[in-house]
Design an enzyme around this catalytic site. Structure first.
Site, PDB file in Angstrom:
ATOM      1  N   CYS A  23      -6.566  56.320 116.854  1.00 34.17           N
ATOM      2  CA  CYS A  23      -7.738  56.858 117.558  1.00 34.17           C
ATOM      3  C   CYS A  23      -9.009  56.444 116.815  1.00 34.17           C
ATOM      4  O   CYS A  23      -9.002  56.268 115.602  1.00 34.17           O
ATOM      5  CB  CYS A  23      -7.629  58.385 117.613  1.00 34.17           C
ATOM      6  SG  CYS A  23      -9.058  59.208 118.359  1.00 34.17           S
ATOM      7  N   SER A  61     -11.452  58.237 116.065  1.00 35.08           N
ATOM      8  CA  SER A  61     -11.966  59.276 115.157  1.00 35.08           C
ATOM      9  C   SER A  61     -11.556  59.015 113.702  1.00 35.08           C
ATOM     10  O   SER A  61     -12.305  59.342 112.781  1.00 35.08           O
ATOM     11  CB  SER A  61     -11.501  60.655 115.615  1.00 35.08           C
ATOM     12  OG  SER A  61     -11.998  60.921 116.917  1.00 35.08           O
ATOM     13  N   HIS A 100     -14.002  56.607 112.417  1.00 32.48           N
ATOM     14  CA  HIS A 100     -15.277  57.257 112.061  1.00 32.48           C
ATOM     15  C   HIS A 100     -15.234  57.780 110.628  1.00 32.48           C
ATOM     16  O   HIS A 100     -16.215  57.675 109.895  1.00 32.48           O
ATOM     17  CB  HIS A 100     -15.560  58.434 113.000  1.00 32.48           C
ATOM     18  CG  HIS A 100     -16.119  58.046 114.337  1.00 32.48           C
ATOM     19  ND1 HIS A 100     -17.258  57.280 114.470  1.00 32.48           N
ATOM     20  CD2 HIS A 100     -15.729  58.351 115.594  1.00 32.48           C
ATOM     21  CE1 HIS A 100     -17.526  57.125 115.770  1.00 32.48           C
ATOM     22  NE2 HIS A 100     -16.598  57.757 116.472  1.00 32.48           N
ATOM     23  N   HIS A 111      -4.203  61.452 113.251  1.00 36.60           N
ATOM     24  CA  HIS A 111      -4.115  62.778 113.871  1.00 36.60           C
ATOM     25  C   HIS A 111      -3.440  62.703 115.239  1.00 36.60           C
ATOM     26  O   HIS A 111      -3.415  63.674 115.957  1.00 36.60           O
ATOM     27  CB  HIS A 111      -5.505  63.412 113.958  1.00 36.60           C
ATOM     28  CG  HIS A 111      -6.435  62.632 114.827  1.00 36.60           C
ATOM     29  ND1 HIS A 111      -7.068  61.487 114.394  1.00 36.60           N
ATOM     30  CD2 HIS A 111      -6.810  62.808 116.106  1.00 36.60           C
ATOM     31  CE1 HIS A 111      -7.793  60.997 115.386  1.00 36.60           C
ATOM     32  NE2 HIS A 111      -7.649  61.774 116.438  1.00 36.60           N
ATOM     33  N   CYS A 121      -3.850  63.500 121.035  1.00 32.70           N
ATOM     34  CA  CYS A 121      -5.318  63.430 121.034  1.00 32.70           C
ATOM     35  C   CYS A 121      -5.838  62.680 122.253  1.00 32.70           C
ATOM     36  O   CYS A 121      -6.325  63.277 123.190  1.00 32.70           O
ATOM     37  CB  CYS A 121      -5.895  62.824 119.748  1.00 32.70           C
ATOM     38  SG  CYS A 121      -7.715  62.693 119.843  1.00 32.70           S
TER      39      CYS A 121
END
Ligand SMILES: NC(=O)c1ccc[n+]([C@@H]2O[C@H](COP(=O)([O-])OP(=O)(O)OC[C@H]3O[C@@H](n4cnc5c(N)ncnc54)[C@H](O)[C@@H]3O)[C@@H](O)[C@H]2O)c1
Ligand SMILES: [Zn+2]
Ligand SMILES: [Zn+2]
Length: 382
Positions: A52, A54, A57, A73, A179
């Site tokens: 993902c 994220s 990031h 995650h 997610c």
């Protein structure tokens, strides 16, 4: 007791994981120490983990994160051991991680909004809900992103962070429902509340946005307009339910005007990889009276991305909102979406563009940034 192995029998072990030692640097593949599960915790052997944006990031420093941190995650695997008092799952269960824990008792869990569970507060620190760590390297505590850390062969998780799923669902597609799938689908179905006949624009067709497209279609939208800068993303969006696709913002403006007889979109869902003021402004501009702008994508920390004179937002009664996990309830929605997959209504196999070994994780993220993947997935050898 489910005939489970008790936690005290599992004293600790080694696991190979992708660890971020410093923000801005690549993921390091290292062998680290993993404690056995304590009370209300489970040991999970991962079979698949999704890549993902994220995690990227956190790696790049766009988002705050404590280091060292095991990334990941989105994950699916099998429960190998349980600590004392675990009753949500048992040894041998197939589970999908939820990137927000679901404690079941806080005011948000108790009011059907478990994506806001108070136990989600340690996501960027990566400790378990009791504030301690199970991963260690040379005696130093290592977190697991979102209290998980799925870029590891094994992890010890709170039972609040796992959801039991049917055994006949492949691990790679199951992982994504932890997610990206749920976040995108829920951004359309729950957060935006898309209804039959509406016009919906989705900006950013990655692992999240493609599922906002699927959710909007399933909720009965008449027009599902997918926007991305990469042609391959638009081809995928068209295959999975978009009625119109554009790589140019002016073409989107024109299409929304034509399709809605000048009234504007009912819903705009923003799922770009890095949220910017330009994208938020575009979303607000496209939205018609009484419409919603849903901001799902994450900006660079500190960037001002909502900067508007509010008169038209007031006068046109526009709603600008954020959503976490698509405002879904993990324990209910993760199995539900996998049921839609089994029924053939929700496409998940198609989302996996490339599979990687854990050692190839930096390449996997480069492919994401280069626009080559809807989703990349790490497969752990059995
Ligand atoms: N709110 C949540 O709960 C939640 C959950 C998961 C991910 N996220 C965030 O959602 C975002 C999307 O995640 P992802 O994994 O799908 O990322 P991704 O990198 O796979 O996909 C992002 C897509 O946006 C496109 N894009 C980038 N800039 C664009 C622009 N200006 N206009 C149009 N398209 C553009 C890219 O080409 C890419 O296809 C990220 O910011 C991620 O951190 C939020
Ligand atoms: Zn995610
Ligand atoms: Zn809770």
């Amino acid at each position: 007791m489910h005939g489970a192995r008790r936690g005290y029998e599992v004293v600790g072990m080694k696991t190979v994981a992708a660890v971020l030692h410093e923000q801005g640097k690549p993921w390091d593949i290292v062998e680290i120490d993993l404690d056995g599960p304590k009370d209300h915790e489970v040991l999970v052997r991962f079979h698949a983990a999704g890549l993902c944006h994220s995690d990227e990031h956190v790696r790049s420093g766009d988002s705050r994160g404590r280091v060292p941190m095991v990334g990941g995650h989105e994950g699916a695997g099998i429960v190998e051991a349980v600590g004392n008092g675990v009753d949500r799952v048992a040894v041998g269960d197939h589970v999908v991680c939820s990137f927000i824990p679901v404690c079941g008792t806080c005011r948000y869990c108790q009011t059907g909004r478990s994506s806001l569970c108070n136990k989600g507060l340690n996501a960027g620190i990566g400790c378990l809900p009791d504030g301690t760590f199970r991963f260690h390297e040379n005696g130093q505590d290592i977190g697991g992103l979102c209290c998980l850390g799925t870029f590891s062969e094994r992890a010890v998780l709170s039972e609040w962070s796992v959801t039991k799923v049917p055994e006949d669902v492949p691990f790679d597609v199951a992982a994504l429902v932890g997610c990206g799938v749920t976040t995108g689908w829920g951004s359309a179905v729950y957060a935006s509340g898309v209804r039959a006949g509406e016009t919906v624009v989705v900006v950013g067709i990655g692992g999240v946005g493609i599922n906002a497209v699927q959710g909007a279609r399933m909720a009965g939208a008449r027009d599902v307009i997918a926007v991305d800068l990469v042609p391959f993303k638009l081809e995928m969006a068209a295959k999975l339910g978009a009625t119109h696709t554009f790589g140019d913002y002016d073409e989107v403006r024109e299409a929304v005007k034509e399709l809605t007889w000048g009234q504007g979109a009912d819903h705009v869902i923003l799922t770009v990889g890095v949220m910017t003021r330009e994208v938020v402004d575009f979303g607000i501009e496209l939205t018609g009276k009484g419409g919603t702008v849903t901001i799902t994508g994450i900006p660079v920390m500190g960037d001002m991305t909502i900067v508007q004179n509010s008169a038209a937002i007031t006068g046109w009664q526009k709603r600008i909102q954020g959503t976490i996990f698509g405002s879904a309830n993990p324990l209910y929605d993760i199995p539900r979406l996998l049921g839609l997959y089994k029924a053939g209504d929700l496409k998940l196999d198609e989302l996996i563009t490339r599979r990687y070994q854990l050692e190839q994780i930096n390449q996997g993220y480069q492919d994401m940034l280069d626009g080559k993947n809807i989703r990349g997935v790490v497969i752990f050898d059995a």
